[in-house]
Write a protein that holds these residues in place. Structure first.
Motif, PDB file in Angstrom:
ATOM      1  N   LEU A   1      -5.081  24.671   5.746  1.00 14.51           N
ATOM      2  CA  LEU A   1      -6.157  23.686   5.824  1.00 14.51           C
ATOM      3  C   LEU A   1      -6.237  22.990   7.179  1.00 14.51           C
ATOM      4  N   GLY A   2      -5.305  23.288   8.095  1.00 13.38           N
ATOM      5  CA  GLY A   2      -5.299  22.627   9.395  1.00 13.38           C
ATOM      6  C   GLY A   2      -4.936  21.158   9.288  1.00 13.38           C
ATOM      7  N   PHE A   3      -4.118  20.824   8.288  1.00 10.82           N
ATOM      8  CA  PHE A   3      -3.781  19.434   7.993  1.00 10.82           C
ATOM      9  C   PHE A   3      -2.665  18.939   8.902  1.00 10.82           C
ATOM     10  N   SER A   4      -2.690  17.652   9.222  1.00 15.68           N
ATOM     11  CA  SER A   4      -1.598  17.053   9.994  1.00 15.68           C
ATOM     12  C   SER A   4      -1.192  15.742   9.336  1.00 15.68           C
ATOM     13  N   PHE A   5       0.089  15.395   9.465  1.00 12.83           N
ATOM     14  CA  PHE A   5       0.635  14.215   8.797  1.00 12.83           C
ATOM     15  C   PHE A   5       0.806  13.045   9.768  1.00 12.83           C
ATOM     16  N   SER A   6       0.623  11.846   9.245  1.00 23.44           N
ATOM     17  CA  SER A   6       0.805  10.623  10.014  1.00 23.44           C
ATOM     18  C   SER A   6       2.261  10.173   9.922  1.00 23.44           C
ATOM     19  N   PRO A   7       2.755   9.447  10.941  1.00 22.14           N
ATOM     20  CA  PRO A   7       4.151   8.981  10.898  1.00 22.14           C
ATOM     21  C   PRO A   7       4.392   8.079   9.688  1.00 22.14           C
ATOM     22  N   ILE A   8       5.476   8.330   8.994  1.00 21.53           N
ATOM     23  CA  ILE A   8       5.754   7.558   7.786  1.00 21.53           C
ATOM     24  C   ILE A   8       6.132   6.118   8.121  1.00 21.53           C
ATOM     25  N   GLU A   9       6.668   5.880   9.323  1.00 22.05           N
ATOM     26  CA  GLU A   9       7.020   4.517   9.727  1.00 22.05           C
ATOM     27  C   GLU A   9       5.777   3.614   9.725  1.00 22.05           C
ATOM     28  N   LYS A  10       4.647   4.163  10.165  1.00 21.79           N
ATOM     29  CA  LYS A  10       3.397   3.398  10.185  1.00 21.79           C
ATOM     30  C   LYS A  10       2.934   3.089   8.768  1.00 21.79           C
ATOM     31  N   ALA A  11       3.101   4.040   7.866  1.00 24.00           N
ATOM     32  CA  ALA A  11       2.717   3.811   6.466  1.00 24.00           C
ATOM     33  C   ALA A  11       3.538   2.676   5.861  1.00 24.00           C
ATOM     34  N   ILE A  12       4.833   2.631   6.192  1.00 22.47           N
ATOM     35  CA  ILE A  12       5.709   1.589   5.646  1.00 22.47           C
ATOM     36  C   ILE A  12       5.312   0.212   6.186  1.00 22.47           C
ATOM     37  N   SER A  13       5.138   0.103   7.495  1.00 16.65           N
ATOM     38  CA  SER A  13       4.800  -1.194   8.077  1.00 16.65           C
ATOM     39  C   SER A  13       3.410  -1.653   7.640  1.00 16.65           C
ATOM     40  N   ASP A  14       2.464  -0.726   7.503  1.00 22.65           N
ATOM     41  CA  ASP A  14       1.126  -1.088   7.027  1.00 22.65           C
ATOM     42  C   ASP A  14       1.157  -1.538   5.572  1.00 22.65           C
ATOM     43  N   ALA A  15       2.052  -0.941   4.790  1.00 25.45           N
ATOM     44  CA  ALA A  15       2.199  -1.354   3.387  1.00 25.45           C
ATOM     45  C   ALA A  15       2.656  -2.804   3.313  1.00 25.45           C
ATOM     46  N   VAL A  16       3.657  -3.151   4.109  1.00 20.48           N
ATOM     47  CA  VAL A  16       4.168  -4.524   4.098  1.00 20.48           C
ATOM     48  C   VAL A  16       3.089  -5.498   4.550  1.00 20.48           C
ATOM     49  N   GLU A  17       2.372  -5.152   5.602  1.00 15.74           N
ATOM     50  CA  GLU A  17       1.317  -6.028   6.122  1.00 15.74           C
ATOM     51  C   GLU A  17       0.256  -6.300   5.041  1.00 15.74           C
ATOM     52  N   ALA A  18      -0.171  -5.237   4.351  1.00 11.73           N
ATOM     53  CA  ALA A  18      -1.193  -5.393   3.316  1.00 11.73           C
ATOM     54  C   ALA A  18      -0.655  -6.187   2.128  1.00 11.73           C
ATOM     55  N   MET A  19       0.602  -5.971   1.760  1.00 10.61           N
ATOM     56  CA  MET A  19       1.184  -6.690   0.628  1.00 10.61           C
ATOM     57  C   MET A  19       1.280  -8.189   0.921  1.00 10.61           C
ATOM     58  N   LEU A  20       1.591  -8.536   2.167  1.00 13.17           N
ATOM     59  CA  LEU A  20       1.632  -9.936   2.561  1.00 13.17           C
ATOM     60  C   LEU A  20       0.229 -10.531   2.546  1.00 13.17           C
ATOM     61  N   ARG A  21      -0.749  -9.777   3.058  1.00 11.35           N
ATOM     62  CA  ARG A  21      -2.131 -10.264   3.123  1.00 11.35           C
ATOM     63  C   ARG A  21      -2.738 -10.462   1.734  1.00 11.35           C
ATOM     64  N   LEU A  22      -2.416  -9.554   0.810  1.00 13.73           N
ATOM     65  CA  LEU A  22      -2.988  -9.603  -0.534  1.00 13.73           C
ATOM     66  C   LEU A  22      -2.208 -10.501  -1.486  1.00 13.73           C
ATOM     67  N   GLY A  23      -1.051 -10.987  -1.026  1.00  8.99           N
ATOM     68  CA  GLY A  23      -0.248 -11.858  -1.872  1.00  8.99           C
ATOM     69  C   GLY A  23       0.654 -11.122  -2.830  1.00  8.99           C
ATOM     70  N   ILE A  24       0.801  -9.811  -2.659  1.00 10.77           N
ATOM     71  CA  ILE A  24       1.721  -9.043  -3.495  1.00 10.77           C
ATOM     72  C   ILE A  24       3.156  -9.422  -3.144  1.00 10.77           C
ATOM     73  N   ALA A  25       3.385  -9.699  -1.866  1.00 13.25           N
ATOM     74  CA  ALA A  25       4.691 -10.134  -1.404  1.00 13.25           C
ATOM     75  C   ALA A  25       4.538 -11.457  -0.655  1.00 13.25           C
ATOM     76  N   LYS A  26       5.572 -12.293  -0.707  1.00 13.89           N
ATOM     77  CA  LYS A  26       5.546 -13.577  -0.010  1.00 13.89           C
ATOM     78  C   LYS A  26       6.077 -13.406   1.408  1.00 13.89           C
ATOM     79  N   PRO A  27       5.610 -14.239   2.342  1.00 15.25           N
ATOM     80  CA  PRO A  27       6.134 -14.193   3.708  1.00 15.25           C
ATOM     81  C   PRO A  27       7.643 -14.358   3.708  1.00 15.25           C
ATOM     82  N   PHE A  28       8.295 -13.688   4.633  1.00 17.51           N
ATOM     83  CA  PHE A  28       9.757 -13.737   4.664  1.00 17.51           C
ATOM     84  C   PHE A  28      10.249 -14.095   6.055  1.00 17.51           C
TER      85      PHE A  28
END
Length: 364
Positions: free
Chosen positions: A337-364
């Motif tokens: 399919l000519g597919f390429s993968f994104s760095p998993i480190e970016k996925a992890i940091s973006d997850a934390v950022e969104a969780m903080l923004r949405l209130g899923i996680a509290k600031p630490f």
């Protein structure tokens, strides 16, 4: 944030004109980015969920760009009667079936009713509707690497899993969630091969990581992040590894497999494998000024056997997964399919950022 800005459309996606796509389970963690990508590409989406009338569960979808014009929500349930998905599927060119129960920590004796039956019956119900809808030409099924493996050493140390592998370890009493994904995918292939009008393509992701669209998101990967952010992984974390992939790559894989003329069979959708402790280190490096305390060691297996159930880690998972890390060959999706993968480190940091923004996680 535009889905295509950082995860651009592939040529096959760009070349394909607007289509009508039925997407099941639209309120789930995995489905949000799929719907967002389809809308941004100009498609019309018929989304199914159990309670489309509940505004708080669908607001993150109805507020997406293009949703007012091209997103229609339908009530449908995996455990509903035959024909539950017929209305949503009318006029659709494609179906993306993501809906499936995701329960890892389940009580003994409840797996059949809460996991196995809904997963298999739901798949049969969706594909039964496909069989009754002449306009549908391809189905993309969200399966899992759980259908491919159970215990990373079950095929010998160092085995690298491919699309040819099927989970030989899971059962109703051992890793029942894994077993539900295997049985559901097997049912899909059984029904696909019994006819010749529509084609089936299967996406097999492992642990999915990335920013949720909704504060109600309850993905297991987000639970892993929450344990790290709340200090529940300090000072010791389980010594176990998983394959991992960016949720936006998962969305792209579904969209691409839907329209690519050469898409066929199963596709492992894993960027790379990663240990739990490394996930914690990535978060700490992304937020060096935080009070976050990453794990400093690994909990021994005997300790996890004793306390695992109390912290959401069932003993069958301790037995089969702790101390091991599975490895996957992801070359098929890249080559075909000519597919390429994104760095998993970016996925992890973006997850934390969104969780903080949405209130899923509290600031630490």
């Amino acid at each position: 944030m535009s889905q295509l800005e950082k995860h651009p459309a592939y040529p096959a996606e760009k070349d394909h004109g607007p289509a009508v796509v039925c997407v099941t389970g639209v309120t789930g963690f995995v489905c949000g980015p799929i719907v967002a990508r389809l809308l941004e590409l100009g498609h019309t989406v018929h989304g199914t969920c159990r309670a489309p009338e509940k505004a708080d569960t669908v607001a993150h979808l109805t507020s997406l760009p293009g949703a007012a014009e091209r997103l229609k929500l339908f009530k449908a349930d995996l455990t509903g009667p035959e024909g539950s998905f017929d209305e949503a599927m009318q006029g659709c060119d494609y179906v993306i079936h993501t809906a499936s129960p995701y329960i890892v920590n389940i009580k003994p004796g409840e797996a059949k009713a809460r996991l196995l039956d809904p997963a298999v019956h739901g798949t049969a119900s969706v594909l039964g509707s496909v069989n009754r809808t002449p306009s549908v030409k391809r189905v993309v099924l969200t399966s899992s690497c759980a259908a491919i493996y159970g215990n990373p050493s079950e095929r010998g140390q160092g085995h690298v899993y491919t699309e040819e592998d099927w989970n030989p370890t899971a059962s109703e009493t051992t890793l029942p969630y894994y077993y539900s994904k295997k049985l559901a995918e097997e049912k899909a292939w059984e029904m696909a091969t019994a006819q010749d009008r529509w084609t089936l393509v299967v996406i097999n992701p492992a642990a999915i990581m990335g920013p949720p669209l909704s504060s109600r998101s309850d993905g297991e990967s987000l639970g892993m992040i929450t344990k790290i952010l709340t200090g529940k992984a300090y000072p010791l974390c389980p010594h176990m590894g998983v394959g991992m992939v960016d949720i936006r790559d998962v969305a792209a894989a579904h969209s691409l497999a839907m329209v690519h003329p050469g898409a066929q069979g199963r596709y492992i959708c894993v960027c790379r494998s990663i240990w739990f402790a490394e996930i914690a280190r990535v978060i700490k490096e992304a937020y060096p000024d935080s009070h976050l305390k990453p794990p400093v060691g690994s909990a021994p297996k005997w300790l996890l056997w004793a306390v695992g159930p109390a912290i959401g880690l069932p003993r069958d998972m301790v037995t089969n997964l702790v101390g091991q890390c599975p490895h996957f060959n992801n070359s098929k999706i890249q080559a075909e399919l000519g597919f390429s993968f994104s760095p998993i480190e970016k996925a992890i940091s973006d997850a934390v950022e969104a969780m903080l923004r949405l209130g899923i996680a509290k600031p630490f």
